[in-house]
Design a protein around this motif. Structure first.
Motif, PDB file in Angstrom:
ATOM      1  N   ARG A 115      67.901  18.921   9.682  1.00 53.94           N
ATOM      2  CA  ARG A 115      66.924  18.381  10.640  1.00 53.94           C
ATOM      3  C   ARG A 115      65.686  19.264  10.726  1.00 53.94           C
ATOM      4  O   ARG A 115      64.574  18.759  10.847  1.00 53.94           O
ATOM      5  CB  ARG A 115      67.565  18.235  12.019  1.00 53.94           C
ATOM      6  CG  ARG A 115      68.543  17.084  12.098  1.00 53.94           C
ATOM      7  CD  ARG A 115      69.259  17.047  13.438  1.00 53.94           C
ATOM      8  NE  ARG A 115      70.185  15.959  13.500  1.00 53.94           N
ATOM      9  CZ  ARG A 115      70.058  14.913  14.316  1.00 53.94           C
ATOM     10  NH1 ARG A 115      69.047  14.846  15.137  1.00 53.94           N
ATOM     11  NH2 ARG A 115      70.948  13.952  14.305  1.00 53.94           N
ATOM     12  N   SER A 116      65.868  20.565  10.675  1.00 57.57           N
ATOM     13  CA  SER A 116      64.722  21.472  10.702  1.00 57.57           C
ATOM     14  C   SER A 116      63.859  21.287   9.452  1.00 57.57           C
ATOM     15  O   SER A 116      62.633  21.322   9.524  1.00 57.57           O
ATOM     16  CB  SER A 116      65.190  22.920  10.802  1.00 57.57           C
ATOM     17  OG  SER A 116      64.084  23.791  10.812  1.00 57.57           O
TER      18      SER A 116
ATOM     19  N   ARG B  95      54.784  27.751  13.186  1.00 57.25           N
ATOM     20  CA  ARG B  95      54.648  28.873  14.112  1.00 57.25           C
ATOM     21  C   ARG B  95      53.540  28.575  15.119  1.00 57.25           C
ATOM     22  O   ARG B  95      52.535  27.957  14.781  1.00 57.25           O
ATOM     23  CB  ARG B  95      54.315  30.135  13.322  1.00 57.25           C
ATOM     24  CG  ARG B  95      54.406  31.391  14.135  1.00 57.25           C
ATOM     25  CD  ARG B  95      54.108  32.606  13.305  1.00 57.25           C
ATOM     26  NE  ARG B  95      55.077  32.740  12.224  1.00 57.25           N
ATOM     27  CZ  ARG B  95      54.814  33.371  11.085  1.00 57.25           C
ATOM     28  NH1 ARG B  95      53.636  33.892  10.882  1.00 57.25           N
ATOM     29  NH2 ARG B  95      55.723  33.469  10.163  1.00 57.25           N
ATOM     30  N   LYS B  96      53.686  28.993  16.333  1.00 53.63           N
ATOM     31  CA  LYS B  96      52.691  28.740  17.371  1.00 53.63           C
ATOM     32  C   LYS B  96      51.344  29.294  16.928  1.00 53.63           C
ATOM     33  O   LYS B  96      51.246  30.437  16.508  1.00 53.63           O
ATOM     34  CB  LYS B  96      53.119  29.388  18.685  1.00 53.63           C
ATOM     35  CG  LYS B  96      52.264  28.983  19.848  1.00 53.63           C
ATOM     36  CD  LYS B  96      52.839  29.485  21.145  1.00 53.63           C
ATOM     37  CE  LYS B  96      52.003  28.980  22.295  1.00 53.63           C
ATOM     38  NZ  LYS B  96      52.560  29.388  23.566  1.00 53.63           N
TER      39      LYS B  96
ATOM     40  N   SER C  70      61.512  20.107  15.652  1.00 52.73           N
ATOM     41  CA  SER C  70      61.178  21.384  16.294  1.00 52.73           C
ATOM     42  C   SER C  70      62.438  22.074  16.818  1.00 52.73           C
ATOM     43  O   SER C  70      63.488  21.436  16.991  1.00 52.73           O
ATOM     44  CB  SER C  70      60.212  21.152  17.451  1.00 52.73           C
ATOM     45  OG  SER C  70      60.873  20.497  18.516  1.00 52.73           O
ATOM     46  N   ILE C  71      62.308  23.354  17.100  1.00 48.77           N
ATOM     47  CA  ILE C  71      63.446  24.114  17.632  1.00 48.77           C
ATOM     48  C   ILE C  71      63.832  23.589  19.010  1.00 48.77           C
ATOM     49  O   ILE C  71      65.021  23.519  19.346  1.00 48.77           O
ATOM     50  CB  ILE C  71      63.126  25.623  17.650  1.00 48.77           C
ATOM     51  CG1 ILE C  71      63.014  26.135  16.217  1.00 48.77           C
ATOM     52  CG2 ILE C  71      64.193  26.389  18.410  1.00 48.77           C
ATOM     53  CD1 ILE C  71      62.698  27.597  16.098  1.00 48.77           C
ATOM     54  N   ASP C  72      62.840  23.171  19.817  1.00 47.42           N
ATOM     55  CA  ASP C  72      63.155  22.584  21.122  1.00 47.42           C
ATOM     56  C   ASP C  72      64.001  21.327  20.959  1.00 47.42           C
ATOM     57  O   ASP C  72      64.986  21.130  21.673  1.00 47.42           O
ATOM     58  CB  ASP C  72      61.870  22.246  21.878  1.00 47.42           C
ATOM     59  CG  ASP C  72      61.167  23.472  22.414  1.00 47.42           C
ATOM     60  OD1 ASP C  72      61.863  24.442  22.771  1.00 47.42           O
ATOM     61  OD2 ASP C  72      59.924  23.466  22.477  1.00 47.42           O
ATOM     62  N   ASP C  73      63.618  20.463  20.016  1.00 42.04           N
ATOM     63  CA  ASP C  73      64.374  19.229  19.796  1.00 42.04           C
ATOM     64  C   ASP C  73      65.756  19.516  19.207  1.00 42.04           C
ATOM     65  O   ASP C  73      66.726  18.828  19.527  1.00 42.04           O
ATOM     66  CB  ASP C  73      63.592  18.284  18.886  1.00 42.04           C
ATOM     67  CG  ASP C  73      62.335  17.735  19.558  1.00 42.04           C
ATOM     68  OD1 ASP C  73      62.256  17.800  20.812  1.00 42.04           O
ATOM     69  OD2 ASP C  73      61.440  17.263  18.839  1.00 42.04           O
ATOM     70  N   LEU C  74      65.845  20.522  18.340  1.00 44.40           N
ATOM     71  CA  LEU C  74      67.143  20.907  17.791  1.00 44.40           C
ATOM     72  C   LEU C  74      68.068  21.421  18.893  1.00 44.40           C
ATOM     73  O   LEU C  74      69.260  21.115  18.910  1.00 44.40           O
ATOM     74  CB  LEU C  74      66.981  21.972  16.705  1.00 44.40           C
ATOM     75  CG  LEU C  74      66.340  21.518  15.402  1.00 44.40           C
ATOM     76  CD1 LEU C  74      66.072  22.715  14.504  1.00 44.40           C
ATOM     77  CD2 LEU C  74      67.200  20.493  14.696  1.00 44.40           C
TER      78      LEU C  74
END
Length: 172
Positions: A74-75, A147-148, A80-84
């Motif tokens: 999925r990544s 990355r932000k 996103s890490i939030d969604d994961l």
């Protein structure tokens, strides 16, 4: 005077015992590490310790291994890490966002272990990988790109010298 002498001898013996304990624990752990054995404390999600007679106890994939593979997949597709993290929570796993981010960066999943002494290099481990190396590399590139603040500017980019580059991000 005799008490002082005795105290000095006890201090020497205590220092020697401390060195023996260090050799027995830290150096042995580093030796096993260089040989490819997983010697950290807790094993990462997706692995479990194989309780066998042999020492050190090797690690092997657990029932969570397919979940970890799906997390990486999925990544790779852009999640996103939030969604994961939210997806893992929906399945009943209470992993924090930081834990998911560390999992996606952990080379243990491709069958490597980190040598603790000697600069922290990664070597081939004795355990079975859960994630294919090419998927792991794609996820690393995807994480770097998400990355932000966006991707880093090249030296000849028009925005590389902007004052707020990397500090301000679009609210949308």
């Amino acid at each position: 005077a005799e008490g002082d002498d005795r105290l000095g001898q006890e201090a020497v013996y205590a220092e020697r015992e401390r060195k023996v304990i260090y050799e027995r624990t830290v150096l042995r752990k580093a030796e096993l590490n260089r040989a490819g054995h997983y010697t950290k404390g807790n094993v990462p999600p997706g692995y479990e310790r194989a309780r066998q007679a042999q020492r050190p106890h090797p690690i092997r994939p657990s029932a969570l291994a397919p979940l970890v593979l799906e997390l990486f997949t999925r990544s790779d597709k852009g999640t996103s890490i939030d969604d994961l993290t939210a997806w893992a929570h929906s399945l009943g796993h209470r992993w924090h966002k930081q834990s998911v981010g560390r999992m996606l960066r952990d080379r243990t999943y491709i069958g490597e272990v980190k040598v603790l002494l000697g600069g922290g290099t990664w070597v081939a481990g004795k355990h079975e990988p859960i994630i294919p190396r090419d998927l792991f590399e794609r996820v690393q590139l995807a994480l770097d790109g998400r990355r932000k603040g966006g991707r880093r500017p090249s030296a000849d980019a028009r925005t590389s010298s902007w004052l707020l580059r990397g500090l301000a991000t679009c609210g949308l």
